[in-house]
Motif scaffolding. Structure first.
Motif, PDB file in Angstrom:
ATOM      1  N   LEU A   1      44.623 -29.746  19.113  1.00 19.77           N
ATOM      2  CA  LEU A   1      43.851 -29.344  20.296  1.00 19.77           C
ATOM      3  C   LEU A   1      42.353 -29.347  19.980  1.00 19.77           C
ATOM      4  CD1 LEU A   1      46.043 -26.448  21.752  1.00 19.77           C
ATOM      5  CD2 LEU A   1      45.625 -28.709  22.772  1.00 19.77           C
ATOM      6  N   GLY A   2      42.011 -28.930  18.769  1.00 19.62           N
ATOM      7  CA  GLY A   2      40.604 -28.964  18.372  1.00 19.62           C
ATOM      8  C   GLY A   2      40.066 -30.382  18.366  1.00 19.62           C
ATOM      9  N   PHE A   3      40.864 -31.323  17.842  1.00 19.36           N
ATOM     10  CA  PHE A   3      40.439 -32.729  17.852  1.00 19.36           C
ATOM     11  C   PHE A   3      40.278 -33.237  19.283  1.00 19.36           C
ATOM     12  CE2 PHE A   3      41.592 -37.229  18.182  1.00 19.36           C
ATOM     13  CZ  PHE A   3      40.551 -37.779  17.443  1.00 19.36           C
ATOM     14  N   ALA A   4      41.210 -32.873  20.151  1.00 17.54           N
ATOM     15  CA  ALA A   4      41.117 -33.308  21.550  1.00 17.54           C
ATOM     16  C   ALA A   4      39.835 -32.790  22.192  1.00 17.54           C
ATOM     17  CB  ALA A   4      42.341 -32.817  22.323  1.00 17.54           C
ATOM     18  N   ALA A   5      39.453 -31.552  21.873  1.00 22.70           N
ATOM     19  CA  ALA A   5      38.216 -30.989  22.435  1.00 22.70           C
ATOM     20  C   ALA A   5      36.997 -31.778  21.964  1.00 22.70           C
ATOM     21  CB  ALA A   5      38.099 -29.523  22.033  1.00 22.70           C
ATOM     22  N   LEU A   6      36.950 -32.098  20.673  1.00 16.91           N
ATOM     23  CA  LEU A   6      35.823 -32.873  20.152  1.00 16.91           C
ATOM     24  C   LEU A   6      35.791 -34.271  20.757  1.00 16.91           C
ATOM     25  CD1 LEU A   6      35.905 -31.930  16.346  1.00 16.91           C
ATOM     26  CD2 LEU A   6      34.315 -31.106  18.093  1.00 16.91           C
ATOM     27  N   ASP A   7      36.955 -34.899  20.863  1.00 18.78           N
ATOM     28  CA  ASP A   7      37.024 -36.255  21.386  1.00 18.78           C
ATOM     29  C   ASP A   7      36.598 -36.314  22.850  1.00 18.78           C
ATOM     30  OD1 ASP A   7      37.929 -39.047  20.710  1.00 18.78           O
ATOM     31  OD2 ASP A   7      39.161 -38.691  22.466  1.00 18.78           O
ATOM     32  N   LEU A   8      37.049 -35.359  23.639  1.00 15.00           N
ATOM     33  CA  LEU A   8      36.660 -35.326  25.051  1.00 15.00           C
ATOM     34  C   LEU A   8      35.159 -35.076  25.186  1.00 15.00           C
ATOM     35  CD1 LEU A   8      39.657 -33.326  26.566  1.00 15.00           C
ATOM     36  CD2 LEU A   8      39.123 -35.749  26.940  1.00 15.00           C
ATOM     37  N   TYR A   9      34.639 -34.176  24.368  1.00 17.12           N
ATOM     38  CA  TYR A   9      33.191 -33.923  24.416  1.00 17.12           C
ATOM     39  C   TYR A   9      32.419 -35.185  24.049  1.00 17.12           C
ATOM     40  CZ  TYR A   9      28.589 -32.015  23.484  1.00 17.12           C
ATOM     41  OH  TYR A   9      27.228 -31.783  23.505  1.00 17.12           O
ATOM     42  N   ALA A  10      32.816 -35.822  22.938  1.00 18.47           N
ATOM     43  CA  ALA A  10      32.073 -36.978  22.442  1.00 18.47           C
ATOM     44  C   ALA A  10      32.092 -38.142  23.419  1.00 18.47           C
ATOM     45  CB  ALA A  10      32.639 -37.423  21.096  1.00 18.47           C
ATOM     46  N   ASN A  11      33.160 -38.295  24.191  1.00 17.15           N
ATOM     47  CA  ASN A  11      33.283 -39.466  25.049  1.00 17.15           C
ATOM     48  C   ASN A  11      32.987 -39.217  26.525  1.00 17.15           C
ATOM     49  OD1 ASN A  11      34.405 -41.778  23.283  1.00 17.15           O
ATOM     50  ND2 ASN A  11      35.682 -40.041  22.696  1.00 17.15           N
ATOM     51  N   LEU A  12      33.134 -37.986  26.976  1.00 17.72           N
ATOM     52  CA  LEU A  12      32.899 -37.711  28.390  1.00 17.72           C
ATOM     53  C   LEU A  12      31.482 -37.213  28.687  1.00 17.72           C
ATOM     54  CD1 LEU A  12      36.244 -36.053  29.569  1.00 17.72           C
ATOM     55  CD2 LEU A  12      35.481 -38.419  29.866  1.00 17.72           C
ATOM     56  N   VAL A  13      30.941 -36.393  27.806  1.00 18.50           N
ATOM     57  CA  VAL A  13      29.621 -35.808  28.078  1.00 18.50           C
ATOM     58  C   VAL A  13      28.538 -36.870  28.253  1.00 18.50           C
ATOM     59  CG1 VAL A  13      27.782 -34.347  27.123  1.00 18.50           C
ATOM     60  CG2 VAL A  13      30.165 -33.583  27.052  1.00 18.50           C
ATOM     61  N   PRO A  14      28.475 -37.937  27.403  1.00 14.71           N
ATOM     62  CA  PRO A  14      27.431 -38.953  27.632  1.00 14.71           C
ATOM     63  C   PRO A  14      27.540 -39.620  28.993  1.00 14.71           C
ATOM     64  CG  PRO A  14      28.373 -39.189  25.450  1.00 14.71           C
ATOM     65  CD  PRO A  14      29.234 -38.203  26.168  1.00 14.71           C
ATOM     66  N   ARG A  15      28.736 -39.730  29.546  1.00 13.91           N
ATOM     67  CA  ARG A  15      28.906 -40.333  30.865  1.00 13.91           C
ATOM     68  C   ARG A  15      28.362 -39.433  31.969  1.00 13.91           C
ATOM     69  NH1 ARG A  15      32.788 -42.417  27.610  1.00 13.91           N
ATOM     70  NH2 ARG A  15      33.581 -44.514  28.068  1.00 13.91           N
ATOM     71  N   LEU A  16      28.314 -38.134  31.685  1.00 13.34           N
ATOM     72  CA  LEU A  16      27.838 -37.183  32.684  1.00 13.34           C
ATOM     73  C   LEU A  16      26.333 -36.961  32.596  1.00 13.34           C
ATOM     74  CD1 LEU A  16      30.694 -34.511  32.359  1.00 13.34           C
ATOM     75  CD2 LEU A  16      30.478 -36.318  34.078  1.00 13.34           C
ATOM     76  N   THR A  17      25.784 -37.051  31.385  1.00 15.39           N
ATOM     77  CA  THR A  17      24.366 -36.738  31.198  1.00 15.39           C
ATOM     78  C   THR A  17      23.453 -37.937  31.402  1.00 15.39           C
ATOM     79  OG1 THR A  17      24.575 -37.134  28.813  1.00 15.39           O
ATOM     80  CG2 THR A  17      24.894 -34.875  29.597  1.00 15.39           C
ATOM     81  N   GLY A  18      23.984 -39.156  31.328  1.00 16.16           N
ATOM     82  CA  GLY A  18      23.147 -40.340  31.474  1.00 16.16           C
ATOM     83  C   GLY A  18      22.479 -40.712  30.163  1.00 16.16           C
ATOM     84  N   GLY A  19      21.509 -41.621  30.244  1.00 11.50           N
ATOM     85  CA  GLY A  19      20.903 -42.169  29.036  1.00 11.50           C
ATOM     86  C   GLY A  19      19.529 -41.639  28.697  1.00 11.50           C
ATOM     87  N   ALA A  20      19.070 -40.566  29.354  1.00  7.80           N
ATOM     88  CA  ALA A  20      17.760 -40.003  29.036  1.00  7.80           C
ATOM     89  C   ALA A  20      17.737 -39.491  27.597  1.00  7.80           C
ATOM     90  CB  ALA A  20      17.423 -38.874  30.007  1.00  7.80           C
ATOM     91  N   VAL A  21      16.596 -39.645  26.947  1.00 10.04           N
ATOM     92  CA  VAL A  21      16.490 -39.279  25.535  1.00 10.04           C
ATOM     93  C   VAL A  21      16.767 -37.796  25.328  1.00 10.04           C
ATOM     94  CG1 VAL A  21      14.932 -39.132  23.556  1.00 10.04           C
ATOM     95  CG2 VAL A  21      14.895 -41.154  25.019  1.00 10.04           C
ATOM     96  N   THR A  22      16.162 -36.944  26.142  1.00  3.61           N
ATOM     97  CA  THR A  22      16.349 -35.502  25.962  1.00  3.61           C
ATOM     98  C   THR A  22      17.806 -35.113  26.191  1.00  3.61           C
ATOM     99  OG1 THR A  22      15.650 -35.194  28.272  1.00  3.61           O
ATOM    100  CG2 THR A  22      13.980 -34.901  26.556  1.00  3.61           C
ATOM    101  N   ALA A  23      18.445 -35.731  27.185  1.00  6.16           N
ATOM    102  CA  ALA A  23      19.854 -35.425  27.455  1.00  6.16           C
ATOM    103  C   ALA A  23      20.724 -35.880  26.297  1.00  6.16           C
ATOM    104  CB  ALA A  23      20.302 -36.093  28.754  1.00  6.16           C
ATOM    105  N   TRP A  24      20.408 -37.049  25.722  1.00  2.01           N
ATOM    106  CA  TRP A  24      21.203 -37.551  24.603  1.00  2.01           C
ATOM    107  C   TRP A  24      21.034 -36.679  23.375  1.00  2.01           C
ATOM    108  CZ3 TRP A  24      20.574 -39.623  19.654  1.00  2.01           C
ATOM    109  CH2 TRP A  24      21.703 -40.277  19.143  1.00  2.01           C
TER     110      TRP A  24
END
Length: 272
Positions: free
Chosen positions: A12-35
């Motif tokens: 479950l811990g791995f799933a949390a990291l994987d979802l964060y790593a792959n979903l959050v960039p899609r939500l925040t966009g490509g701005a430098v500060t957001a990245w």
């Protein structure tokens, strides 16, 4: 806590990291500060999860110990990754996948390379920590080191499908690359050479194609074809024997036991 429940908690811990790593960039966009906030958030989440959820009190179980020679492993890995990606693109150029029309000037190239060196190091570290570092701690915790390479290769190939989709060619490429990355961790007990390989390959990719399709070389008449995919796989497959030779050269002793920090820190790596 029973072994199955403990393993479920790690997964479950791995799933949390994987979802964060792959979903959050899609939500925040490509701005430098957001990245940059995304990067900081990943390492904060990893720290909280590993420290308070899994009981890891230091970074060594995740492959982040710094034994003698760790910086050399990082830069040797960078050279391997950069060199294999350069070879691959030279092969594709010779095969006619694209034409080289010229080069961009220094005012474009230098900022791009600086950004690539910085951003791709962080991106590579995130992927290696999430897949191979977390996998290393998991396999050590449950005495599954004999399964470390296949488990992390499968996890890496499936994780890469977030970006490339489920495709046999992409899965094969990720598996071939993942084998080399996992083997360096198994042999050194640390992530540094794996991060370096990832980093070097990603920097050369940005050198060629930039962050928006515009790299340092001016490319034109790009074409697609199955033969180019096979050539890319063949060039990537050369990495594994190269990794074996390099590890033999620096004579790295395998470190799979649960307590690598003390002996690794005291024993310098010998040059051949």
């Amino acid at each position: 806590m029973t072994r199955p429940l403990a393993m479920a908690g790690w997964l479950l811990g791995f799933a949390a990291l994987d979802l964060y790593a792959n979903l959050v960039p899609r939500l925040t966009g490509g701005a430098v500060t957001a990245w940059l906030a995304y990067v900081a958030g990943f390492f904060a989440l990893t720290f909280v999860l590993c420290r308070y959820g899994l009981g890891l009190r230091h970074a060594a179980p995740l492959g982040l110990a710094r034994p003698a020679g760790w910086m050399r492993w990082l830069w040797v890995g960078f050279g391997i990754g950069f060199g294999i990606w350069a070879l691959k693109n030279l092969l594709l150029l010779a095969m006619g996948k694209f034409e080289l029309a010229g080069w961009r000037d220094a005012s474009f190239a230098l900022p791009l390379l600086g950004k690539a060196l910085f951003a791709m190091f962080l991106a590579s570290a995130i992927n290696d920590l999430m897949i191979r570092g977390y996998g290393l701690a998991f396999c050590r915790r449950f005495e599954l080191m004999r399964w470390y390479v296949p488990l992390t290769v499968i996890a890496y190939a499936l994780d890469d499908s977030w970006n490339e989709g489920i495709d046999l060619g992409n899965l094969a490429f990720s598996a071939i690359l993942g084998l080399s990355l996992a083997w360096t961790v198994l042999r050194t007990g640390a992530l540094w050479m794996s991060i370096g390989i990832h980093w070097g390959g990603n920097v050369f990719y940005r050198f060629m194609y930039g962050f928006d399709g515009q790299g340092v070389p001016r490319l034109q008449h790009m074409i697609e074809g199955v033969r180019f995919e096979y050539a890319s796989l063949a060039a990537t497959a050369l990495m594994f024997p190269l990794v074996l030779l390099v590890l033999q050269w620096i004579r790295v002793v395998p470190r799979a036991e649960p307590k690598p920090v003390g002996p690794l820190a005291r024993r310098p790596v010998r040059r051949g």
